[in-house]
Scaffold this motif. Structure first.
Motif, PDB file in Angstrom:
ATOM      1  N   SER A 135      -5.749  20.202  34.030  1.00 26.51           N
ATOM      2  CA  SER A 135      -6.521  21.437  33.845  1.00 26.51           C
ATOM      3  C   SER A 135      -7.728  21.207  32.927  1.00 26.51           C
ATOM      4  N   LYS A 136      -7.552  20.312  31.918  1.00 25.70           N
ATOM      5  CA  LYS A 136      -8.671  20.036  31.012  1.00 25.70           C
ATOM      6  C   LYS A 136      -9.843  19.390  31.730  1.00 25.70           C
ATOM      7  N   ASP A 137      -9.566  18.594  32.757  1.00 31.60           N
ATOM      8  CA  ASP A 137     -10.638  17.896  33.486  1.00 31.60           C
ATOM      9  C   ASP A 137     -11.109  18.667  34.714  1.00 31.60           C
ATOM     10  N   ALA A 138     -10.454  19.789  35.003  1.00 31.12           N
ATOM     11  CA  ALA A 138     -10.813  20.529  36.220  1.00 31.12           C
ATOM     12  C   ALA A 138     -12.255  21.027  36.172  1.00 31.12           C
ATOM     13  N   HIS A 139     -12.684  21.515  35.010  1.00 31.63           N
ATOM     14  CA  HIS A 139     -14.044  22.057  34.912  1.00 31.63           C
ATOM     15  C   HIS A 139     -15.094  20.975  35.116  1.00 31.63           C
ATOM     16  N   LEU A 140     -14.774  19.742  34.701  1.00 34.15           N
ATOM     17  CA  LEU A 140     -15.729  18.648  34.866  1.00 34.15           C
ATOM     18  C   LEU A 140     -15.925  18.305  36.345  1.00 34.15           C
ATOM     19  N   GLU A 161     -20.961  21.099  41.656  1.00 33.61           N
ATOM     20  CA  GLU A 161     -22.163  21.921  41.554  1.00 33.61           C
ATOM     21  C   GLU A 161     -23.418  21.057  41.439  1.00 33.61           C
ATOM     22  N   TYR A 210      -8.089  28.276  39.518  1.00 35.10           N
ATOM     23  CA  TYR A 210      -8.239  27.930  38.100  1.00 35.10           C
ATOM     24  C   TYR A 210      -8.217  29.180  37.226  1.00 35.10           C
ATOM     25  N   LYS A 218     -11.933  27.777  42.229  1.00 30.68           N
ATOM     26  CA  LYS A 218     -12.313  28.616  41.084  1.00 30.68           C
ATOM     27  C   LYS A 218     -11.305  29.732  40.895  1.00 30.68           C
ATOM     28  N   GLU A 263     -15.463  20.359  38.716  1.00 28.68           N
ATOM     29  CA  GLU A 263     -16.178  21.506  39.277  1.00 28.68           C
ATOM     30  C   GLU A 263     -17.676  21.368  39.018  1.00 28.68           C
ATOM     31  N   GLN A 264     -18.039  20.908  37.828  1.00 28.28           N
ATOM     32  CA  GLN A 264     -19.457  20.686  37.518  1.00 28.28           C
ATOM     33  C   GLN A 264     -20.055  19.581  38.380  1.00 28.28           C
TER      34      GLN A 264
END
Length: 457
Positions: free
Chosen positions: A151-156, A162, A8, A5, A158-159
């Motif tokens: 970077s565009k797929d990093a949040h996915l 979680e 990022y 996190k 990360e989800q």
């Protein structure tokens, strides 16, 4: 998890800072090629070489300086009296060697050919610089765009971590501890992949420093620089005009056809070797001049003093010619001419090898481009679409507690890999076109049957 996190956030902050600053110029491929060619120190060196040869050419056409000699001859040894003996005289002589045959004109012609070779070598250098800079820029572009895709797929991802942690903690669904570990592992590997691409971007930009000047905002000019953060790689791919000739050749030039050979014979490397062959032929003629005698002329004036008795003595004047006789030529002139002839034939053979290598290289790159076209079409029409559908279905199934977590993660990674593969294939296509441009250097761009280069990703 927390480290990613932070990583990022720092990445996004860095990108935002650059956007806000707005002071770092973007470097397009066309700009990189132009700046590298215009600021190539090799061109400066080559121009000095040409100037040196031109100056030497003038000197080569000039006769040797005449030789002047002064002497006092035939003085009596007992008293060294100048006017005692009739033979005593003050002698001044001058001699001039006449160039052998047409040797001076031939030497000048040889140097003229060497001077004419230098602009051709500069054209060859420009083609090589364009190819080298293009490949460096495109590698940097591929790294930059890969970073954006990851970077565009990093949040996915990360989800996913979680969700897996929450499901495992609440004992809901089929989530197991190994699913959580797998999600964390994929996230860490994605972070490592991002770091690798960033290192690749920095490395390629550093290599570009050997070619590019720096943009000075205060002077609105480019100057040589030492920092890789002085420019950013533009997201805009080169325009189609840069590759019109290369694209046209793929349709019009076949392997070792007459048209292909004619085009390749205009390549600077081939033309430079043509000048070398002409120069070698003139060298044969130069050695053949040694079969002719070399002439020389000489004149002398001898001053004699009057006799002590008052008898006047006349001064002496002498004029003569000299020449050598090249009679024994078997082990000297004959062998020099033969050696020059062999060197000429060796250069002709080297030129044929160059033509063969250029033709083989052009055919190889053309075939590679066709295969890359097929791969790109396959990825865009089939692999990317199916991997996206698989990713959406697997993720939806997992969220509805009807699918395997590993399958969902792997499907998303497959889709990401497909997008990166499309990017790399497209970049490799452009690199192939730059190499084709090199093989066609020296030819004007042909627009007949030319098609544009798609910039789609």
């Amino acid at each position: 998890m927390k480290m990613f996190k932070l990583f990022y956030v720092l990445l996004m902050f860095s990108s935002s800072s650059q956007l806000l600053a707005g002071s770092t110029p973007e470097l397009t491929l066309s700009m990189a090629i132009t700046q590298a060619q215009n600021n190539d120190l090799w061109r400066v060196q080559n121009k000095h070489t040409q100037a040196a040869i031109s100056a030497q050419q003038i000197a080569a056409g000039t006769w040797q300086d005449p030789k002047v000699a002064m002497s006092i001859n035939n003085l009596p040894s007992n008293d060294l009296a100048f006017n005692q003996d009739n033979m005593s005289q003050l002698k001044v002589s001058m001699s001039q060697a006449i160039p052998r045959g047409d040797s001076l004109q031939i030497k000048q012609h040889i140097l003229t050919l060497e001077a004419q070779q230098q602009p051709i070598l500069r054209a060859e250098r420009e083609a090589k610089v364009a190819m080298a800079v293009s490949e460096l820029w495109l590698d940097a572009y591929a790294a930059k765009m890969t970073i954006e895709l990851i970077s565009k797929d990093a949040h996915l991802f990360e989800q996913l971590v979680e969700i897996s942690e929450a499901n495992y903690a609440s004992a809901l669904g089929k989530t197991r501890q190994h699913d959580v570990i797998r999600a964390q592992l994929e996230l860490a590997q994605l972070q490592d992949r991002l770091a690798v691409e960033q290192q690749r971007l920095v490395t390629q930009k550093a290599k570009l420093l050997n070619w590019l000047p720096e943009f000075d905002a205060s002077l609105n000019t480019w100057q040589l620089h030492t920092r890789s953060d002085a420019f950013e790689i533009s997201k805009a791919l080169p325009t189609d005009a840069l590759f019109l000739s290369a694209m046209a050749s793929i349709k019009t030039l076949t392997r070792f056809s007459d048209n292909t050979i004619t085009r390749l014979m205009h390549h600077p490397t081939y033309l430079a070797q043509s000048k070398q062959i002409e120069s070698a032929k003139q060298t044969v003629s130069l050695f053949q001049q040694k079969y002719q005698p070399q002439w020389g002329v000489n004149a002398s004036y001898g001053y004699r003093g009057d006799h002590p008795s008052g008898l006047k003595r006349h001064d002496l004047l002498s004029v003569g010619v000299s020449f050598d006789l090249p009679l024994f030529t078997e082990n000297k002139q004959d062998k020099e001419v033969l050696s020059a002839q062999y060197r000429t034939e060796a250069l002709k053979t080297a030129q044929l090898l160059t033509l063969k290598e250029l033709g083989a290289g052009l055919a190889t790159e053309q075939q590679a481009f066709r295969q890359l076209q097929k791969r790109l079409k396959l990825y865009k029409t089939t692999i990317l679409e199916q991997s996206h559908q698989q990713s959406e279905a697997a993720l939806s199934a997992y969220n509805n507690d009807d699918g395997d977590f590993n399958t969902a993660v792997q499907a998303k990674i497959t889709e990401l890999n497909a997008r990166i593969a499309i990017l790399n294939i497209h970049v490799e296509k452009l690199k192939t076109l730059t190499r084709i441009n090199y093989y066609l250097a020296g030819n004007s761009a042909s627009t007949d049957d030319a098609t544009g280069v798609s910039n789609e990703q």
